[in-house]
Motif scaffolding. Structure first.
Motif, PDB file in Angstrom:
ATOM      1  N   GLY A 106     -36.555  20.674  35.264  1.00  0.00           N
ATOM      2  CA  GLY A 106     -37.309  19.533  35.744  1.00  0.00           C
ATOM      3  C   GLY A 106     -36.426  18.552  36.497  1.00  0.00           C
ATOM      4  O   GLY A 106     -36.774  18.088  37.594  1.00  0.00           O
ATOM      5  N   ALA A 107     -35.284  18.246  35.906  1.00  0.00           N
ATOM      6  CA  ALA A 107     -34.384  17.285  36.543  1.00  0.00           C
ATOM      7  C   ALA A 107     -34.014  17.748  37.947  1.00  0.00           C
ATOM      8  O   ALA A 107     -33.996  16.964  38.897  1.00  0.00           O
ATOM      9  CB  ALA A 107     -33.123  17.108  35.694  1.00  0.00           C
ATOM     10  N   PHE A 138     -39.207   8.595  32.377  1.00  0.00           N
ATOM     11  CA  PHE A 138     -38.169   9.597  32.149  1.00  0.00           C
ATOM     12  C   PHE A 138     -38.225  10.619  33.276  1.00  0.00           C
ATOM     13  O   PHE A 138     -39.265  11.226  33.515  1.00  0.00           O
ATOM     14  CB  PHE A 138     -38.353  10.297  30.799  1.00  0.00           C
ATOM     15  CG  PHE A 138     -37.232  11.266  30.506  1.00  0.00           C
ATOM     16  CD1 PHE A 138     -36.037  10.819  29.957  1.00  0.00           C
ATOM     17  CD2 PHE A 138     -37.354  12.612  30.828  1.00  0.00           C
ATOM     18  CE1 PHE A 138     -34.990  11.703  29.725  1.00  0.00           C
ATOM     19  CE2 PHE A 138     -36.307  13.500  30.605  1.00  0.00           C
ATOM     20  CZ  PHE A 138     -35.125  13.041  30.042  1.00  0.00           C
ATOM     21  N   GLU A 190     -44.573   9.001  36.833  1.00  0.00           N
ATOM     22  CA  GLU A 190     -45.304   9.954  36.006  1.00  0.00           C
ATOM     23  C   GLU A 190     -46.731   9.416  35.873  1.00  0.00           C
ATOM     24  O   GLU A 190     -46.897   8.288  35.421  1.00  0.00           O
ATOM     25  CB  GLU A 190     -44.712  10.029  34.594  1.00  0.00           C
ATOM     26  CG  GLU A 190     -43.259  10.414  34.480  1.00  0.00           C
ATOM     27  CD  GLU A 190     -42.656   9.933  33.145  1.00  0.00           C
ATOM     28  OE1 GLU A 190     -42.881  10.579  32.117  1.00  0.00           O
ATOM     29  OE2 GLU A 190     -41.965   8.901  33.142  1.00  0.00           O
ATOM     30  N   ASP A 223     -44.075  12.748  39.429  1.00  0.00           N
ATOM     31  CA  ASP A 223     -43.337  13.585  38.488  1.00  0.00           C
ATOM     32  C   ASP A 223     -44.354  14.101  37.481  1.00  0.00           C
ATOM     33  O   ASP A 223     -44.744  13.396  36.552  1.00  0.00           O
ATOM     34  CB  ASP A 223     -42.236  12.767  37.801  1.00  0.00           C
ATOM     35  CG  ASP A 223     -41.471  13.573  36.751  1.00  0.00           C
ATOM     36  OD1 ASP A 223     -41.948  14.662  36.366  1.00  0.00           O
ATOM     37  OD2 ASP A 223     -40.403  13.096  36.308  1.00  0.00           O
ATOM     38  N   GLN A 226     -44.296  17.033  32.959  1.00  0.00           N
ATOM     39  CA  GLN A 226     -44.953  17.156  31.654  1.00  0.00           C
ATOM     40  C   GLN A 226     -46.483  17.156  31.776  1.00  0.00           C
ATOM     41  O   GLN A 226     -47.170  17.811  31.012  1.00  0.00           O
ATOM     42  CB  GLN A 226     -44.506  15.990  30.753  1.00  0.00           C
ATOM     43  CG  GLN A 226     -44.912  16.152  29.317  1.00  0.00           C
ATOM     44  CD  GLN A 226     -44.116  15.276  28.361  1.00  0.00           C
ATOM     45  OE1 GLN A 226     -44.556  15.022  27.261  1.00  0.00           O
ATOM     46  NE2 GLN A 226     -42.950  14.802  28.746  1.00  0.00           N
ATOM     47  N   LYS A 252     -41.378  22.226  32.801  1.00  0.00           N
ATOM     48  CA  LYS A 252     -41.878  22.469  31.433  1.00  0.00           C
ATOM     49  C   LYS A 252     -42.781  23.713  31.329  1.00  0.00           C
ATOM     50  O   LYS A 252     -42.264  24.805  31.285  1.00  0.00           O
ATOM     51  CB  LYS A 252     -42.528  21.198  30.897  1.00  0.00           C
ATOM     52  CG  LYS A 252     -41.451  20.110  30.640  1.00  0.00           C
ATOM     53  CD  LYS A 252     -41.807  19.113  29.588  1.00  0.00           C
ATOM     54  CE  LYS A 252     -40.577  18.393  29.086  1.00  0.00           C
ATOM     55  NZ  LYS A 252     -40.176  17.234  29.895  1.00  0.00           N
TER      56      LYS A 252
HETATM   57  C1  LIG Z   1     -38.927  16.764  30.632  1.00  0.00           C
HETATM   58  C2  LIG Z   1     -39.081  15.892  31.808  1.00  0.00           C
HETATM   59  C3  LIG Z   1     -38.124  15.848  32.823  1.00  0.00           C
HETATM   60  C4  LIG Z   1     -36.819  16.608  32.753  1.00  0.00           C
HETATM   61  O1  LIG Z   1     -36.980  17.976  32.751  1.00  0.00           O
HETATM   62  P1  LIG Z   1     -35.726  18.903  32.321  1.00  0.00           P
HETATM   63  O2  LIG Z   1     -36.253  20.304  32.471  1.00  0.00           O
HETATM   64  O3  LIG Z   1     -35.373  18.543  30.917  1.00  0.00           O
HETATM   65  O4  LIG Z   1     -34.632  18.613  33.257  1.00  0.00           O
HETATM   66  C5  LIG Z   1     -38.365  15.037  33.923  1.00  0.00           C
HETATM   67  N1  LIG Z   1     -39.500  14.318  34.020  1.00  0.00           N
HETATM   68  C6  LIG Z   1     -40.441  14.344  33.066  1.00  0.00           C
HETATM   69  C7  LIG Z   1     -41.685  13.535  33.228  1.00  0.00           C
HETATM   70  C8  LIG Z   1     -40.271  15.114  31.909  1.00  0.00           C
HETATM   71  O5  LIG Z   1     -41.183  15.114  30.954  1.00  0.00           O
END
Ligand SMILES: *Cc1c(COP(=O)(O)O)cnc(C)c1O
Length: 397
Positions: A106-107, A138, A190, A223, A226, A252
């Motif tokens: 995700g990052a 996040f 998000e 983003d 999730q 995810k």
């Molecule tokens: C989990 C998450 C991330 C990071 O994803 P990773 O696979 O851990 O790098 C980024 N943004 C949101 C909204 C998340 O829930």
């Protein structure tokens, strides 16, 4: 190997960033159940943090991966990759975007999104750097995504981070207006704040952000790492809330447990990238995109989305009933199968979670003393009833 041996080896050798973990190690999953090294079983409402959307024994998913393992795992992006092309096509279709790029997490998808946004303005000959994100958001753990993340606790040890990020309180449109100018590259948000406590962004707020972005020529990045992949009963939460981004990121549940992320963009924005502007050794390889292709088709199907909506409403109503009866829970938030139960100050989320472990349920938490429910979409009504019964008993005590 018994659990105590595993704990001893881990605590001696692994970097201690996860602190004292729960004293459980899972060995096997089946349906929506996990089995630990002692043979105890648990119904899973965490789903590996919103990853295992199809539970643990989806035959089609396992077959897709097995078949790909037997054929080929990786060849590099010098060559065409069939499952990458097909997964990109379906991801574009489901998100209403025009182009995709697969990453390993995700990052990394968010990193790609931020690079693309910068390149877009660079190409226009008017570079912009400022990115507005939310407090309590996040976005990941790399240096850029950590800079985007609006949580000081994660950031402090790594200062100085990228300085171009401005964090505003979510829901406060004036704070966005104040920071919108000719140097604003993007707003990154998000649609439902996840790790930060499960807060659904009001549709009107997102619409106003969309209008402001259009007015100032800035990009809107959702983003949906999730919230996407059907988690809300819509393929994207931004679709549920009626606002379209210029760039969307997913991860995810995208890989169902195989590490893969993706960022997608409209044609206009995506065309800012040309040869050499981005890349990845592993990103979008055969095995990752075989998994993604299956997960996209499964979670994007109408039947699945409807199912998530129905079960999400059922779980939400059941949690609302508990809240109505008991003072331990003060608010239920969320959408579809991404729900949060705000606990009162007298109750500690970590204690409730450990008590639920004893009763055979796995759930998560989020910021602000919130219980977080992100179960597999295959969760059953009977399993939801069981969890709510166990939860009621625990918070009654
Ligand atoms: C989990 C998450 C991330 C990071 O994803 P990773 O696979 O851990 O790098 C980024 N943004 C949101 C909204 C998340 O829930």
């Amino acid at each position: 190997m018994d659990i105590n041996e595993i704990i001893a080896i881990d605590e001696k050798n692994y970097m201690p960033v996860f602190g004292k973990r729960y004293g459980i190690c899972f060995e096997k999953g089946e349906g929506n159940r996990l089995y630990d090294t002692n043979g105890k079983s648990y119904v899973d409402f965490l789903g590996g943090i919103a990853v295992n959307a199809l539970g643990y024994s989806d035959e089609g998913f396992k077959k897709a991966i097995h078949e790909q393992v037997d054929k080929l795992l990786h060849t590099s992006n010098y060559f065409y990759v069939k499952s990458q092309a097909k997964a990109a096509e379906i991801a574009c279709e489901l998100t209403g975007m025009d182009r995709a790029f697969f990453s390993n997490s995700g990052a990394e998808a968010n990193e790609g999104a931020l690079k693309l946004a910068r390149k877009y303005f660079y190409n226009k000959g008017e570079p912009r750097s400022k990115v507005i994100t939310m407090k309590n958001s996040f976005h990941g753990r790399t240096l850029a995504t950590l800079s985007a993340t609006g949580q000081e606790a994660y950031q402090k040890p790594y200062a100085p981070l990228l300085s171009e990020f401005v964090h505003v309180p979510f829901g406060d449109i004036d704070a966005i207006i104040e920071n919108m100018d000719e140097n604003t590259c993007a707003v990154m948000i998000e649609p439902i704040i996840g790790e930060g406590g499960v807060h659904v962004m009001p549709a009107k707020y997102l619409m106003e952000i969309r209008e402001l972005c259009d007015k100032f020529g800035a990009l809107l990045i959702f983003d949906e790492i999730q919230t996407g992949m059907g988690r809300t009963g819509h393929f994207l939460a931004s679709q549920a809330l009626g606002v379209k981004g210029d760039i969307v990121t997913l991860a995810k549940a995208l890989g169902g447990g195989i590490p893969v992320g993706v960022f997608l963009a409209t044609q206009e924005v995506a065309s800012a990238f040309s040869q050499g502007d981005h890349g990845s050794t592993f990103g979008g390889n055969h095995i990752a995109t075989a998994a993604a292709l299956y997960m996209l088709e499964a979670t994007g199907s109408e039947g699945m989305l409807k199912d998530v909506k129905t079960k999400g409403e059922y779980l939400k109503a059941a949690l609302e009933d508990i809240r109505f009866d008991l003072t331990a829970i003060t608010q239920i938030r969320g959408m579809g199968l991404m729900l949060g139960a705000q606990l009162s100050d007298e109750v500690v989320a970590a204690d409730v979670i450990k008590a639920l472990h004893k009763k055979g349920y796995i759930i998560g938490s989020a910021a602000g003393n919130t219980l977080r429910f992100v179960p597999p979409y295959t969760i059953t009504i009977a399993e939801i009833d069981g969890l709510c019964e166990a939860l009621t008993k625990i918070v009654l005590q």
